[in-house]
Design an enzyme around this catalytic site. Structure first.
Site, PDB file in Angstrom:
ATOM      1  N   CYS A   1       4.995   5.510  -4.089  1.00 32.85           N
ATOM      2  CA  CYS A   1       4.204   4.981  -5.211  1.00 32.85           C
ATOM      3  C   CYS A   1       4.732   5.508  -6.545  1.00 32.85           C
ATOM      4  O   CYS A   1       5.346   6.585  -6.616  1.00 32.85           O
ATOM      5  CB  CYS A   1       2.747   5.403  -5.082  1.00 32.85           C
ATOM      6  SG  CYS A   1       1.866   4.665  -3.706  1.00 32.85           S
TER       7      CYS A   1
ATOM      8  N   ASN B   1       7.090   2.268  -8.624  1.00 31.77           N
ATOM      9  CA  ASN B   1       7.118   2.251  -7.158  1.00 31.77           C
ATOM     10  C   ASN B   1       8.509   1.851  -6.664  1.00 31.77           C
ATOM     11  O   ASN B   1       9.200   1.030  -7.273  1.00 31.77           O
ATOM     12  CB  ASN B   1       6.020   1.377  -6.552  1.00 31.77           C
ATOM     13  CG  ASN B   1       5.921  -0.012  -7.144  1.00 31.77           C
ATOM     14  OD1 ASN B   1       6.292  -0.254  -8.281  1.00 31.77           O
ATOM     15  ND2 ASN B   1       5.418  -0.945  -6.362  1.00 31.77           N
TER      16      ASN B   1
ATOM     17  N   GLU C   1       3.159   6.846  -8.991  1.00 35.91           N
ATOM     18  CA  GLU C   1       2.595   8.139  -9.389  1.00 35.91           C
ATOM     19  C   GLU C   1       3.394   9.292  -8.790  1.00 35.91           C
ATOM     20  O   GLU C   1       3.715  10.276  -9.463  1.00 35.91           O
ATOM     21  CB  GLU C   1       1.135   8.257  -8.916  1.00 35.91           C
ATOM     22  CG  GLU C   1       0.202   7.236  -9.527  1.00 35.91           C
ATOM     23  CD  GLU C   1       0.057   5.978  -8.682  1.00 35.91           C
ATOM     24  OE1 GLU C   1       1.080   5.487  -8.146  1.00 35.91           O
ATOM     25  OE2 GLU C   1      -1.066   5.476  -8.576  1.00 35.91           O
TER      26      GLU C   1
ATOM     27  N   CYS D   1      -3.664   5.347  -4.790  1.00 34.23           N
ATOM     28  CA  CYS D   1      -3.984   5.415  -3.353  1.00 34.23           C
ATOM     29  C   CYS D   1      -4.406   6.843  -2.993  1.00 34.23           C
ATOM     30  O   CYS D   1      -4.259   7.782  -3.783  1.00 34.23           O
ATOM     31  CB  CYS D   1      -2.786   4.974  -2.516  1.00 34.23           C
ATOM     32  SG  CYS D   1      -1.492   6.226  -2.342  1.00 34.23           S
TER      33      CYS D   1
HETATM   34  N1  THU Z   1       1.454   1.323  -5.410  1.00 38.45           N
HETATM   35  C1  THU Z   1       1.747   2.236  -6.386  1.00 38.45           C
HETATM   36  O1  THU Z   1       2.910   2.441  -6.746  1.00 38.45           O
HETATM   37  N2  THU Z   1       0.722   2.912  -6.947  1.00 38.45           N
HETATM   38  C2  THU Z   1      -0.601   2.660  -6.713  1.00 38.45           C
HETATM   39  O2  THU Z   1      -1.455   3.255  -7.346  1.00 38.45           O
HETATM   40  C3  THU Z   1      -0.982   1.681  -5.681  1.00 38.45           C
HETATM   41  C4  THU Z   1       0.132   1.072  -4.916  1.00 38.45           C
HETATM   42  C5  THU Z   1       2.555   0.523  -4.868  1.00 38.45           C
HETATM   43  C6  THU Z   1       2.992   0.821  -3.487  1.00 38.45           C
HETATM   44  C7  THU Z   1       3.630  -0.493  -3.073  1.00 38.45           C
HETATM   45  O3  THU Z   1       4.974  -0.528  -3.525  1.00 38.45           O
HETATM   46  C8  THU Z   1       2.859  -1.547  -3.846  1.00 38.45           C
HETATM   47  O4  THU Z   1       2.175  -0.845  -4.865  1.00 38.45           O
HETATM   48  C9  THU Z   1       1.866  -2.331  -3.022  1.00 38.45           C
HETATM   49  O5  THU Z   1       1.076  -1.485  -2.283  1.00 38.45           O
END
Ligand code: THU
Length: 127
Positions: free
Chosen positions: A53, A42, A55, A86
């Protein structure tokens, strides 16, 4: 590449996360059908909505290298909690990896879901 190996790549990728606002460090490892792994973490921003994110970073890297077919993605949070993707990431998966699997860690156990299980009715322009 075993599921456990793919998860290990996701754990390593979480170590590169840029998450100074949430301190929630996420890593992803995306397996293309030809066996190449693309990792992502992320990437947060002071303008919170600009955060990407892990992914989608992995999908962006892969697609920009010409990849179009994927079989699985592993997602790991450095904290050890299960990092369920998400809704926006699931939407991306349902377009680029509709038959794919999502690997997560639940209570330190590797579990596998299909994208369809996590998002049974993703948006599509097809009628
Ligand atoms: N986040 C991800 O990178 N992937 C996920 O599956 C859920 C959330 C990140 C986004 C943000 O930087 C942090 O987690 C908190 O939401």
């Amino acid at each position: 590449m075993t599921d456990e190996e793919l998860m290990q790549r996701a754990r390593e990728a979480a170590g590169l996360a840029y998450a100074p606002y949430s301190n929630f460090f996420v890593g992803a490892a995306l397996l293309s059908r030809n066996g190449t792994v693309y990792t992502g973490c992320n990437v947060e921003n002071a303008s919170y909505g600009a955060t990407i994110c892990a992914e989608r970073v992995a999908f962006g890297k892969a697609v920009s290298r010409g990849e179009r077919e994927f079989s699985a993605i592993a997602v790991a949070a450095a904290s050890g909690v299960a990092a369920y993707p998400c809704g926006i990431c699931l939407q991306v998966m349902s377009e680029l990896m509709p038959e794919g699997r999502v690997l997560l860690e639940e209570d330190h156990k590797l579990v596998s879901y299909t994208v369809r299980e996590l998002l049974p009715k993703g948006f599509s322009l097809a009628t």
